[in-house]
Design a protein around this motif. Structure first.
Motif, PDB file in Angstrom:
ATOM      1  N   SER A   1      -1.729   1.185   6.742  1.00 54.70           N
ATOM      2  CA  SER A   1      -0.346   1.201   6.288  1.00 54.70           C
ATOM      3  C   SER A   1       0.365   2.454   6.796  1.00 54.70           C
ATOM      4  CB  SER A   1      -0.286   1.158   4.758  1.00 54.70           C
ATOM      5  OG  SER A   1      -0.878   2.336   4.217  1.00 54.70           O
ATOM      6  N   SER A   2       1.663   2.397   6.761  1.00 52.48           N
ATOM      7  CA  SER A   2       2.473   3.546   7.162  1.00 52.48           C
ATOM      8  C   SER A   2       3.703   3.590   6.274  1.00 52.48           C
ATOM      9  CB  SER A   2       2.881   3.437   8.634  1.00 52.48           C
ATOM     10  OG  SER A   2       3.718   2.311   8.826  1.00 52.48           O
ATOM     11  N   THR A   3       4.500   4.631   6.421  1.00 55.65           N
ATOM     12  CA  THR A   3       5.718   4.734   5.621  1.00 55.65           C
ATOM     13  C   THR A   3       6.645   3.568   5.901  1.00 55.65           C
ATOM     14  OG1 THR A   3       5.534   7.152   5.638  1.00 55.65           O
ATOM     15  CG2 THR A   3       7.682   6.213   5.068  1.00 55.65           C
ATOM     16  N   GLY A   4       6.697   3.160   7.168  1.00 52.61           N
ATOM     17  CA  GLY A   4       7.598   2.071   7.548  1.00 52.61           C
ATOM     18  C   GLY A   4       7.006   0.690   7.384  1.00 52.61           C
TER      19      GLY A   4
ATOM     20  N   CYS B   1       0.813  -1.223   0.000  1.00 52.50           N
ATOM     21  CA  CYS B   1       0.000   0.000   0.000  1.00 52.50           C
ATOM     22  C   CYS B   1       0.841   1.265   0.000  1.00 52.50           C
ATOM     23  CB  CYS B   1      -0.896   0.021   1.246  1.00 52.50           C
ATOM     24  SG  CYS B   1      -2.002  -1.394   1.384  1.00 52.50           S
ATOM     25  N   ASP B   2       0.233   2.329  -0.492  1.00 50.78           N
ATOM     26  CA  ASP B   2       0.779   3.655  -0.244  1.00 50.78           C
ATOM     27  C   ASP B   2       0.670   3.936   1.254  1.00 50.78           C
ATOM     28  OD1 ASP B   2       1.226   4.235  -2.978  1.00 50.78           O
ATOM     29  OD2 ASP B   2      -0.905   4.728  -3.223  1.00 50.78           O
ATOM     30  N   PRO B   3       1.486   4.845   1.786  1.00 53.14           N
ATOM     31  CA  PRO B   3       1.400   5.147   3.216  1.00 53.14           C
ATOM     32  C   PRO B   3       0.055   5.766   3.602  1.00 53.14           C
ATOM     33  CG  PRO B   3       3.463   5.970   2.274  1.00 53.14           C
ATOM     34  CD  PRO B   3       2.593   5.567   1.128  1.00 53.14           C
TER      35      PRO B   3
ATOM     36  N   SER C   1     -10.959  -2.227   0.101  1.00 53.60           N
ATOM     37  CA  SER C   1     -11.404  -0.837   0.049  1.00 53.60           C
ATOM     38  C   SER C   1     -10.343   0.020   0.721  1.00 53.60           C
ATOM     39  CB  SER C   1     -12.748  -0.685   0.770  1.00 53.60           C
ATOM     40  OG  SER C   1     -13.182   0.660   0.758  1.00 53.60           O
ATOM     41  N   TYR C   2      -9.923   1.091   0.017  1.00 55.04           N
ATOM     42  CA  TYR C   2      -8.833   1.922   0.501  1.00 55.04           C
ATOM     43  C   TYR C   2      -9.389   3.234   1.023  1.00 55.04           C
ATOM     44  CZ  TYR C   2      -6.737  -1.501  -2.591  1.00 55.04           C
ATOM     45  OH  TYR C   2      -6.415  -2.689  -3.219  1.00 55.04           O
ATOM     46  N   GLN C   3      -9.444   3.343   2.340  1.00 52.95           N
ATOM     47  CA  GLN C   3     -10.110   4.471   2.996  1.00 52.95           C
ATOM     48  C   GLN C   3      -9.137   5.223   3.892  1.00 52.95           C
ATOM     49  OE1 GLN C   3     -13.702   3.009   4.935  1.00 52.95           O
ATOM     50  NE2 GLN C   3     -13.951   1.466   3.356  1.00 52.95           N
TER      51      GLN C   3
END
Length: 323
Positions: free
Chosen positions: A285-288, A218-220, A321-323
């Motif tokens: 998700s997160s950057t890390g 995922c994107d962050p 679903s990306y929320q």
């Protein structure tokens, strides 16, 4: 009459808009008191009506201030529009809906012969599906026809219908989301054979189980939700997966469990929309930590008092679903 909606820019998760929700401040409004002028005509106007041009999107509405609006397609995926209308002297908006909407006099109010009739019109852009990254131009289009009639509901000579236009507008989308990892896209999950003696009645399970997992990158800063769908019976909202056409067994189904949980997953429609039936929260998700993995277990379950032995096949899909 022509309405221009404000350009809309979206930056964020692809499914962050509720279906049927207005996209930001993407609205436009106009009032014209003399759309129809009857001074030089043989009769005065007693009624006015609006007729939609497009067919509404099935099962989707926009609710605002006590009014339900059918949503119409713009031609751009994920974006629809609604049209609100009223007599300029009325206070409550009505929807332009099939087959038509009487505008003057407003429902429940008395009318009289008028030397002119006008309209107040508003339009909004509405979320209809997942937004995809890109710059989109919604083309100018006629969205409704407005008509006047005399006291006998008949057309008035010399008074033609008036078209209501939605002017062209630009929508810019920078949508973030996830990608299903290659190993998760298409999986075959095999369970060990089971004997009828291992079941004790409807709802009982055999000891055998098989583990599998589905992962996304995922994107962050994406909140990921998921829905499992019964591919054989898409309307199934129970916690038991139906047998597929290749099955010879009967009285048996499958249950899917998220690893470590004792309650099976309930199935729902194949939709990425927010608040979809039996959709559940997976994680953020997160950057890390951009990879999110969901481990599952599959088990047999008895569904009828009598079990017929044979081959067991079933299939399901998972929609994120990306929320």
């Amino acid at each position: 009459m022509r309405i221009t909606t404000k350009p809309y820019s979206h930056s964020g998760p692809a499914d962050s808009n509720w279906l049927g929700q207005q996209l930001g401040n993407s609205s436009g409004e106009q009032t014209n008191y003399t759309v129809f002028n009857f001074i030089s005509c043989s009769a005065y106007g007693r009624y006015s009506f609006s007729y939609p041009v497009d067919s509404p999107i099935a099962g989707l509405t926009h609710e605002a201030s006590g009014t339900s609006y059918p949503v119409y397609p713009t031609g751009v995926q994920g974006i629809g529009y609604v049209v609100g209308i009223r007599d300029p002297n009325a206070s409550k908006w009505m929807s332009v809906k099939p087959p038509y909407q009487q505008v003057y006099p407003a429902p429940g109010q008395g009318g009289m012969d008028m030397s002119s009739l006008g309209f107040s019109v508003q339009m909004k852009l509405i979320a209809t599906d997942r937004l995809k990254t890109g710059s989109y131009t919604i083309p100018a289009k006629v969205v409704a026809t407005m008509r006047a009639a005399d006291k006998n509901y008949e057309l008035i000579p010399g008074i033609n219908d008036v078209r209501l236009w939605l002017n062209s507008t630009v929508v810019n989308v920078n949508a973030s989301g996830c990608k299903v990892t290659p190993g998760s896209v298409l999986q075959t999950v095999s369970l060990p054979p089971a004997s009828t003696s291992e079941f004790s009645g409807v709802g009982s399970s055999a000891a055998q189980s098989t583990s599998f997992s589905v992962a996304v990158d995922c994107d962050p800063d994406i909140s990921v939700y998921a829905t499992m769908t019964d591919a054989t019976t898409p309307a199934n909202t129970s916690d038991t997966l139906s047998l597929g056409r290749g099955s010879g067994a009967d009285g048996i189904g499958l249950k899917l469990y998220k690893s470590g949980e004792s309650t099976p997953v309930k199935f729902g429609p194949d939709s990425s929309g927010k608040n979809n039936t039996n959709q559940w929260y997976v994680g953020k998700s997160s950057t890390g930590n951009r990879n999110i993995t969901i481990p599952f277990q599959a088990r047999y379950v008895q569904t009828k008092p009598k079990i017929e032995t044979g081959k067991v096949e079933a299939s399901s899909t998972i929609t994120f679903s990306y929320q």
